[in-house]
Write an enzyme that holds these catalytic residues in place. Sequence first.
Site, PDB file in Angstrom:
ATOM      1  N   HIS A 513       0.802  -1.219   0.000  1.00  0.00           N
ATOM      2  CA  HIS A 513       0.000   0.000   0.000  1.00  0.00           C
ATOM      3  C   HIS A 513       0.840   1.277   0.000  1.00  0.00           C
ATOM      4  O   HIS A 513       0.304   2.384  -0.143  1.00  0.00           O
ATOM      5  CB  HIS A 513      -0.938  -0.001   1.208  1.00  0.00           C
ATOM      6  CG  HIS A 513      -2.260   0.649   0.933  1.00  0.00           C
ATOM      7  ND1 HIS A 513      -2.461   1.548  -0.095  1.00  0.00           N
ATOM      8  CD2 HIS A 513      -3.463   0.545   1.561  1.00  0.00           C
ATOM      9  CE1 HIS A 513      -3.712   1.965  -0.095  1.00  0.00           C
ATOM     10  NE2 HIS A 513      -4.352   1.366   0.892  1.00  0.00           N
ATOM     11  N   ASP A 517      -2.174   2.049  -4.577  1.00  0.00           N
ATOM     12  CA  ASP A 517      -3.408   2.420  -3.888  1.00  0.00           C
ATOM     13  C   ASP A 517      -4.511   1.425  -4.209  1.00  0.00           C
ATOM     14  O   ASP A 517      -4.412   0.645  -5.172  1.00  0.00           O
ATOM     15  CB  ASP A 517      -3.850   3.818  -4.318  1.00  0.00           C
ATOM     16  CG  ASP A 517      -2.908   4.912  -3.808  1.00  0.00           C
ATOM     17  OD1 ASP A 517      -2.285   4.691  -2.744  1.00  0.00           O
ATOM     18  OD2 ASP A 517      -2.802   5.954  -4.475  1.00  0.00           O
TER      19      ASP A 517
END
Length: 540
Positions: A513, A517
């Site tokens: 992450h 995204d």
Amino acid sequence: MPTDVVMPQMGESITEGTITKWLKKPGDAIQRDEPLFEISTDKVDAEIPSPAAGTLKEIKISEGTTVQINTVVCSIDEAGSSSASAASPAKAETAAAPAANTVTTADAAPAVQGNAPPAAGPGTEVLMPQMGESITEGTITKWLKKVGDTVQRDEPIFEISTDKVDAEIPSPVAGTLSEIKVPEGATVTINTVVAVIGGAAGKTAAPASSTPAPTATAPAPVTAASSASTAAGERVRSSPLVRKIAKDNNVDLSQVPGTGASGRITKTDIVSHLEQGPKPVAAASVAAPASAPAPAAAKPAAPQPQPGELVPMTKMRSIIAQRMVESKRTSPHVHTVFKVDMTRIVKLREKEKSKYEQRNGVKLTYMPFITRAAIVALRKHPVVNGSIEGEAIRYNKNINIGIAVALDWGLIVPVLKQTEEKNFLGIARGIVDVADRARNKKLAPDEISGGTFTLTNSGIFGEQFGTPIINQPQSAILGIGGLNKEAEVITDKDGNDSIAIRSIQRFTLGFDHRIVDGADAGKFMSDFKAYLENWSEDIG
């Protein structure tokens, strides 16, 4: 000035190689990177290029001979002087003589012939070897010899465990084990002196603890039978791994036909011999009555934990745990699961698989479809194919796909390089090729590194989906779930709903992450799903 050419290390667990053929002879002119000789190891057969241009001055190791890595096998006169062609007849005859199992070179530690004790001197130090580029330490799990024992060159003297390999380490010379400096259970850095062979008699190191930690690789107690098989292993061409398997199963290696170079016994040979039910060597101290049938040799099995038992982790298990935690700590993992209707591909495969194999010489599986869809999606979303370097993002130029391959002895992830340049047939052939060579230990070292994205197919064991851990330093990994028939609601072009049986498969994208995204992951998986569900590409 002459340049020494050494036996290269062709993989992290490779400790020796056999010269199968010399492609040049003394006096021949050679160019830099021109193939000089061929070698064979348990994992790879390869041509070895010359490190320099010049004239082959001397061949030190003859064809068919097995030597340790970094042993000097020949020398090259970079000046190309006439001395290169003036090698003495004695040396030429030596190079062409029938090979022994191993040899001692001028710059190797002096070996002792037979079982005679070594000449007085400081002795030969035995070091903790480096079993791969990223390995910095190893744990001695078992000493196979004790102080005062006579050892032969290349005879296993101790066992080690690292985060990547458990292995027996052979003696660099023949002689008498005069001192053990590091006890069982101790972890030391590479190149630490762990023992001395020859020289003045020494001592055995004190145990690292009152109760050495058990390891998964410790062999069964040594009986007369296993000692006999070890002795047999010294008279035939084989690797330390083969000798260990023979010892653990009481197999006389002289009875195992070798298919490797110069009759060398490979792991495939010994495993095949065991599967055919060889007769174990009888142990004099525990011999069964003549009327009793000889028990069939069993494959070595990992120790089974007993309920309520507390068993310390092996060194390998401990470091694997550490690496998994490091990956989770380094990359904030997020997983997203997509359900894909594979019915179109299932029907296409069923229709084409027989003709496809006849036409192309390779079986048509689901993996090239999945791999191809991933490549198409990665080209559209390069961030998923990227990695973090410091405070920057590396958008990798090539799409190098790692394909996890399950082996009898573990797991390996060979890499298909530059897949963006391959068509469907090229990918299908590539997957079959690397999987086959992985199972037969024929992969080159650079074929298991450099991946930018990984596929792992745990669905073959029946699971719906998994949540795989990212293979650092990559930013994502795709888990492949099981393919099953399920009842699905189908809506036609007029908006009418019906229930139909469809072939459904779930895919999990695990992503970092920090760089990917949720929107990036969703777009990637949507394109991956659409490509599979609406497949229109020519499969070749």
